[in-house]
Design a protein around this motif. Structure first.
Motif, short mmCIF file in Angstrom:
data_model
loop_
_atom_site.label_atom_id
_atom_site.label_comp_id
_atom_site.label_asym_id
_atom_site.label_seq_id
_atom_site.Cartn_x
_atom_site.Cartn_y
_atom_site.Cartn_z
N LEU A 25 41.52 46.90 39.09
CA LEU A 25 42.95 46.65 39.28
C LEU A 25 43.41 45.46 38.45
CD1 LEU A 25 45.65 47.19 40.67
CD2 LEU A 25 44.87 45.74 42.56
N ARG A 26 42.63 44.40 38.44
CA ARG A 26 42.98 43.24 37.62
C ARG A 26 43.04 43.61 36.15
NH1 ARG A 26 39.65 40.83 41.51
NH2 ARG A 26 37.81 40.87 40.18
N SER A 27 42.16 44.50 35.73
CA SER A 27 42.15 44.96 34.34
C SER A 27 43.42 45.72 34.01
CB SER A 27 40.92 45.83 34.07
OG SER A 27 39.72 45.11 34.28
N VAL A 28 43.83 46.60 34.91
CA VAL A 28 45.07 47.36 34.71
C VAL A 28 46.26 46.42 34.57
CG1 VAL A 28 46.69 48.97 35.80
CG2 VAL A 28 44.24 49.43 35.90
N LEU A 29 46.35 45.46 35.46
CA LEU A 29 47.49 44.54 35.44
C LEU A 29 47.48 43.67 34.19
CD1 LEU A 29 47.62 43.51 39.22
CD2 LEU A 29 48.79 45.39 38.05
N ALA A 30 46.28 43.23 33.78
CA ALA A 30 46.19 42.42 32.57
C ALA A 30 46.61 43.21 31.34
CB ALA A 30 44.76 41.89 32.40
N LEU A 31 46.19 44.47 31.25
CA LEU A 31 46.58 45.31 30.13
C LEU A 31 48.10 45.45 30.06
CD1 LEU A 31 43.86 48.08 30.46
CD2 LEU A 31 44.17 46.61 28.45
N ALA A 32 48.71 45.70 31.20
CA ALA A 32 50.17 45.85 31.23
C ALA A 32 50.85 44.56 30.78
CB ALA A 32 50.63 46.24 32.63
N GLU A 33 50.31 43.43 31.22
CA GLU A 33 50.88 42.14 30.82
C GLU A 33 50.73 41.89 29.33
OE1 GLU A 33 48.78 39.42 33.28
OE2 GLU A 33 49.88 39.96 35.11
N GLU A 34 49.66 42.43 28.73
CA GLU A 34 49.39 42.21 27.31
C GLU A 34 50.04 43.24 26.41
OE1 GLU A 34 47.93 39.56 26.01
OE2 GLU A 34 47.81 38.77 28.06
N PRO A 180 35.29 50.00 24.22
CA PRO A 180 35.57 49.06 23.13
C PRO A 180 36.75 48.13 23.44
CG PRO A 180 35.12 51.23 22.22
CD PRO A 180 35.25 51.40 23.70
N LEU A 181 37.65 48.57 24.30
CA LEU A 181 38.77 47.73 24.72
C LEU A 181 38.47 47.04 26.05
CD1 LEU A 181 41.70 46.69 24.83
CD2 LEU A 181 42.40 48.97 25.64
N LEU A 182 38.02 47.79 27.04
CA LEU A 182 37.84 47.23 28.38
C LEU A 182 36.60 46.39 28.52
CD1 LEU A 182 39.84 47.74 30.75
CD2 LEU A 182 40.07 49.40 28.92
N GLY A 183 35.54 46.70 27.76
CA GLY A 183 34.29 45.98 27.94
C GLY A 183 33.81 46.12 29.38
N ASP A 184 33.36 45.00 29.97
CA ASP A 184 32.89 45.02 31.36
C ASP A 184 33.92 44.48 32.33
OD1 ASP A 184 32.78 42.36 30.66
OD2 ASP A 184 30.71 42.04 31.31
N PRO A 186 36.40 45.93 34.01
CA PRO A 186 36.60 46.66 35.25
C PRO A 186 35.43 46.58 36.23
CG PRO A 186 37.19 48.00 33.35
CD PRO A 186 36.42 46.83 32.84
N SER A 187 34.33 45.97 35.79
CA SER A 187 33.18 45.78 36.67
C SER A 187 32.95 44.31 36.99
CB SER A 187 31.92 46.39 36.04
OG SER A 187 32.05 47.78 35.86
N GLY A 188 33.96 43.48 36.71
CA GLY A 188 33.86 42.06 37.05
C GLY A 188 33.72 41.13 35.87
N GLY A 189 33.79 41.66 34.64
CA GLY A 189 33.68 40.83 33.45
C GLY A 189 34.95 40.05 33.16
N SER A 190 34.95 39.39 32.03
CA SER A 190 36.01 38.45 31.69
C SER A 190 37.35 39.14 31.42
CB SER A 190 35.60 37.64 30.46
OG SER A 190 36.68 36.88 29.97
N ILE A 191 38.37 38.73 32.16
CA ILE A 191 39.73 39.22 31.90
C ILE A 191 40.29 38.55 30.66
CG2 ILE A 191 42.09 39.29 32.79
CD1 ILE A 191 40.31 41.34 34.11
N ALA A 192 39.91 37.30 30.41
CA ALA A 192 40.37 36.62 29.20
C ALA A 192 39.89 37.35 27.95
CB ALA A 192 39.88 35.17 29.19
N ASP A 193 38.65 37.80 27.96
CA ASP A 193 38.13 38.56 26.82
C ASP A 193 38.87 39.89 26.67
OD1 ASP A 193 36.37 36.51 26.33
OD2 ASP A 193 34.61 37.57 27.10
#
Length: 207
Positions: A25-34, A180-184, A186-193
């Motif tokens: 979910l955090r990944s989805v929201l970060a993508l939308a923000e970016e 290649p875009l999401l990396g890790d 969605p499994s707890g990896g860096s949102i900044a990356d």
């Protein structure tokens, strides 16, 4: 939603799949923000329906939010209930046809010209060339443009930023990008990356 218009506008479908629903979910929201608002949440990820429902609540009714890996009629119905407004399938079958019956636009997985003709007959709005790298890469998309000059192709599978540019130059309407875009993320990896990679891909599809 108007899936074709969204594909034309954004040219990038981010594919979110992970084993941590909160991180997804955090990944989805970060993508939308970016500035990567066209997002597919794969049903093969843990808690995907919950992620779709929570993302829909957070992003509002107008965000182009899809469900991916829609294989069965039950998948399509569950995705629709969760708030997905388009469906993405790895192939043709009950998931795609039921999504159409529910009024969801479908990005249908195809590989061959026969698949494309069947997807057109089903009423799919766009055609996901999958797995694109194994199918022949940008040259395969360019070859398909011969018999299908107006078909909206979206290559998925092994698409990095360089390949994204090549697929679009070959005539794809958009590209679908997962790891290649999401990396890790969605499994707890860096949102900044993830945010940094989003900027790279946005520049790639804009060019």
């Amino acid at each position: 939603m108007d899936l074709l218009a969204a594909l034309h506008t954004h040219r990038l479908v981010a594919i979110v799949r992970g084993d941590d629903p909160g991180a997804a979910l955090r990944s989805v929201l970060a993508l939308a923000e970016e500035g990567v608002p066209l997002i597919e949440v794969s049903l093969s990820g843990k808690g995907a329906l919950e992620v779709i429902a929570d993302a829909r609540a957070a992003l509002g009714p107008d965000a182009p939010l899809g469900a991916g890996t829609v294989l069965t009629a039950d998948d399509a119905r569950a995705a629709h209930r969760a708030g997905a407004d388009f469906a993405v399938t790895p192939g043709l079958g009950a998931g795609a046809s039921t999504a159409r019956e529910l009024g969801l636009p479908v990005l249908a997985g195809v590989m061959t010209p026969t698949d494309i003709i069947a997807a057109q007959a089903m009423g799919a709005e766009a055609f996901k060339i999958f797995p694109a790298a194994q199918a022949g890469g940008p040259e395969y998309v360019r070859a398909l443009r011969g018999p299908f000059p107006a078909a909206p192709f979206v290559p998925v599978g092994g698409v990095d930023a360089e390949a994204a540019r090549a697929y679009l130059a070959a005539g794809a309407i958009a590209v679908g990008v997962g790891s290649p875009l999401l990396g890790d993320a969605p499994s707890g990896g860096s949102i900044a990356d993830l945010r940094a990679r989003a900027a790279v891909f946005r520049a790639a599809v804009a060019s």
